[in-house]
Design an enzyme around this catalytic site. Structure first.
Site, short mmCIF file in Angstrom:
data_model
loop_
_atom_site.label_atom_id
_atom_site.label_comp_id
_atom_site.label_asym_id
_atom_site.label_seq_id
_atom_site.Cartn_x
_atom_site.Cartn_y
_atom_site.Cartn_z
N ARG A 213 0.84 -1.19 0.00
CA ARG A 213 0.00 0.00 0.00
C ARG A 213 0.88 1.26 0.00
NH1 ARG A 213 -5.11 1.63 -1.27
NH2 ARG A 213 -6.19 2.71 0.41
N THR B 18 -9.01 0.39 -10.30
CA THR B 18 -8.37 -0.68 -9.52
C THR B 18 -8.48 -1.94 -10.35
OG1 THR B 18 -9.04 0.32 -7.46
CG2 THR B 18 -8.44 -1.98 -7.31
N GLY C 294 -13.74 0.16 -5.26
CA GLY C 294 -13.76 1.01 -4.06
C GLY C 294 -14.46 0.29 -2.93
O1 DON Z 1 -7.98 1.00 -1.62
C1 DON Z 1 -9.14 1.23 -1.89
O2 DON Z 1 -10.08 0.77 -1.28
C2 DON Z 1 -9.44 2.09 -3.09
N1 DON Z 1 -8.33 2.95 -3.37
C3 DON Z 1 -9.77 1.22 -4.24
C4 DON Z 1 -10.19 2.03 -5.40
C5 DON Z 1 -10.97 1.27 -6.37
O3 DON Z 1 -11.28 0.12 -6.22
C6 DON Z 1 -11.39 2.04 -7.53
N2 DON Z 1 -12.19 1.24 -8.36
N3 DON Z 1 -13.30 1.23 -8.47
#
Ligand code: DON
Length: 561
Positions: free
Chosen positions: A99, A373, A466
């Site tokens: 991360r 993502t 997300g």
């Molecule tokens: O780490 C996280 O939860 C977010 N930065 C993930 C972002 C993500 O999945 C974007 N896609 N839809």
């Protein structure tokens, strides 16, 4: 139930370069052969090629991630970060946390204006939104589980960057839609900017990215975190309001963590612990819905959805209050997933009405979701499994390309709680546990997960989305374990999502209208969305028969060894 065994879509047959043929393969059944599922056919093929060369699942996942950084620039990355969960055929379970971290010059209120209002444009776009990238360090940390040298694993990505590849229709329209942001956030012209619109079949050649990958190939992780690439990142920071320093880059470290693991109906679920909320949320949701014997119901029927929505609501209220980087806060995981705590949390559940979110946590609302993502699931012929979810956060991250180095930088700083109660780009709210501090990792929802049965990998699963990530992984698992759906239906049937705040339930198109009507009668507010997640799933039965499914919502594709 619709049964789809194999279907192949041939996108382009232009034939003027090696990478202009793009075959999207949605499902493969095989036995004793490695399988790779990712968001892009060329990346899955890169992984499969490494398996053919004698690599194991961990070699393949490194190659696939490097390839995604080239062919899937919206989310595949070397300028972002992620989480990897692995289970080896000797029973070893491990995770790698790569991360991003907050820069040394960051501070709790860095996105607040003089009046104390949060400026989320700054946490979401441009150079100040960037966390210290972890991906390249993550690939090197994965290498100790692999068999082949890094030079070999990175080569498919170098070829793709140098020779170019034909972009798909979806990629063309994404690039076109984002053009004004690329123009706004880049001082020097990038390969992603063009005066005429991109179209399907156009060749995307990334010479600068190829050079960066070669530096990594030659110098190892130092090829990214030190020397020329590091200096180009710092130069890019100086073209705007960026604060990342050479020290920040040099000091970046991955963390190897013990996976979160728990029993679920005769299986063992192995997933990502903090600083991802994913594993905890998954444990909480599965355990709470089990109080109601979920297997008694049908997928997407009113009672099943109601039970699951209420489990999701309670889990996400806990996310906002308790979760953050365990290096900086008191880790409450054990309490949060204990039977006793969850039984108590479930007491307010009733089948007759929606539980108001104000009854399960202290308030403040707002929605949002997107499909960036990206997730990779891999099994090799020897039974080693890996699930990795990696991200730039938003679509093309901060929209900033490192000039001279050719890759996008993340906008992961927005995953911190920029101000208690102010929603991030996914509508998630948080408080002190996820406040910004130098060196801290921002709370994530990414949920790379391996489900074990009889001590062997049974389901390998994950998705982008997300805050919809943990709820999509939750649904994919119960779709198989409780509702006995085929892997294809587990991935492709309509999904739903609740995250405590906002109060509403998000449903995907094609969600059963009768269930929606019943939920509305019980006071649920429904919001519709075109798609939730892009799940990549592999299932392996006790005889070694494996099925890999790539989500039908995108260009996602399976490749076999
Ligand atoms: O780490 C996280 O939860 C977010 N930065 C993930 C972002 C993500 O999945 C974007 N896609 N839809």
């Amino acid at each position: 139930m619709k049964k789809i065994i194999f279907f192949f879509l041939v996108f382009s047959q232009l034939g003027f370069a090696q990478f202009t043929d793009i075959n999207i393969v949605k499902e493969i059944h095989t036995k004793n052969k490695g399988l790779v599922v990712s968001a892009h056919p060329l990346a899955s093929e890169a992984g499969a090629k490494i398996l053919k060369l004698g690599g194991n699942a961990y070699d393949a996942v490194i190659a696939t991630q490097y390839a995604l950084a080239v062919v899937y620039p919206q989310a595949g990355n070397i300028g972002g970060g992620g989480f990897l969960v692995g289970v080896k055929n000797n029973g070893e379970k491990f995770t790698i946390d790569f991360r991003e971290t907050a820069p040394e010059k960051s501070s709790r209120d860095m996105y607040l204006d003089k009046k104390g209002n949060a400026n989320t444009d700054l946490s979401q776009n441009g150079r100040l939104a960037v966390g210290i990238p972890g991906s390249v360090a993550g690939f090197y940390a994965t290498l100790k589980h692999a068999k082949l040298p890094m030079e070999k694993l990175i080569q498919p990505a170098i070829d793709l960057a140098e020779q170019g590849f034909a972009i798909t229709q979806k990629e063309a329209s994404l690039l076109n839609n984002q053009m004004e942001f690329f123009n706004q956030h880049n001082k020097n012209k990038t390969v992603f900017q063009k005066s005429t619109p991109w179209k399907q079949g156009d060749l995307l050649i990334q010479k600068k990215l190829g050079e960066t990958l070669k530096l990594i190939q030659k110098n190892g992780a130092k090829g990214f975190y030190e020397g020329k690439t590091a200096q180009l990142i710092i130069d890019e920071m100086k073209r705007g309001n960026g604060i990342i320093t050479l020290n920040d880059l040099k000091n970046y470290k991955v963390v190897e963590r013990k996976p979160i693991s728990f029993d679920y109906k005769g299986t063992e679920i192995v997933s990502m612990p903090l600083p991802s909320s994913g594993g905890i949320l998954l444990a909480q949701m599965l355990k709470m819905s089990n109080f109601e014997k979920l297997e008694k119901y049908q997928q997407n029927s009113t009672p099943a959805v109601q039970i699951m929505v209420e489990a999701e609501r309670r889990a996400f209220a806990d996310r906002a209050e308790y979760m953050g980087d365990p290096g900086f806060i008191k880790d409450k995981t054990e309490m949060l997933i204990s039977e006793e705590y969850l039984k108590n949390r479930w007491k307010s559940f009733t089948m007759n009405r929606a539980t108001p979110s104000s009854e399960v946590g202290k308030i403040i609302p707002q929605p949002k979701e997107s499909t960036e993502t990206t997730h990779i699931s891999i099994i090799d012929k020897d039974g080693n499994a890996v699930a990795v979810t990696t991200t730039l956060n938003g679509l093309y991250g901060s929209k900033v390309v490192v000039s001279g180095a050719g890759f996008f930088l993340n906008n992961e700083m927005d995953d911190f709680s920029v101000k208690p109660g102010v929603p991030n780009m996914f509508g998630a709210v948080g408080g002190e546990a996820n406040a910004i501090q130098p060196g801290k990792r921002m709370l994530s929802s990414m949920t790379p997960t391996i489900v074990m049965k009889n001590s062997k990998p049974y389901i390998i699963v994950g998705t982008p989305g997300g805050t919809t990530i943990p709820t999509s992984v939750y649904q994919s698992i119960v779709n198989i374990v409780d509702f006995k759906l085929s892997p294809n239906m587990a991935v492709n049937s309509p999904k739903f999502h609740q995250q405590w705040l906002p109060e509403s339930v998000l449903v995907e198109k094609n969600f059963p209208e009768s269930t929606i009507a019943d939920l509305q009668k019980n006071n649920y507010k429904i919001e519709r969305t075109s798609q939730i997640g892009r799940t990549e799933l592999i299932i392996i039965d006790e005889n070694g028969n494996a099925i890999a499914v790539a989500d039908g919502r995108g260009d996602d594709s399976v490749a076999v060894e």
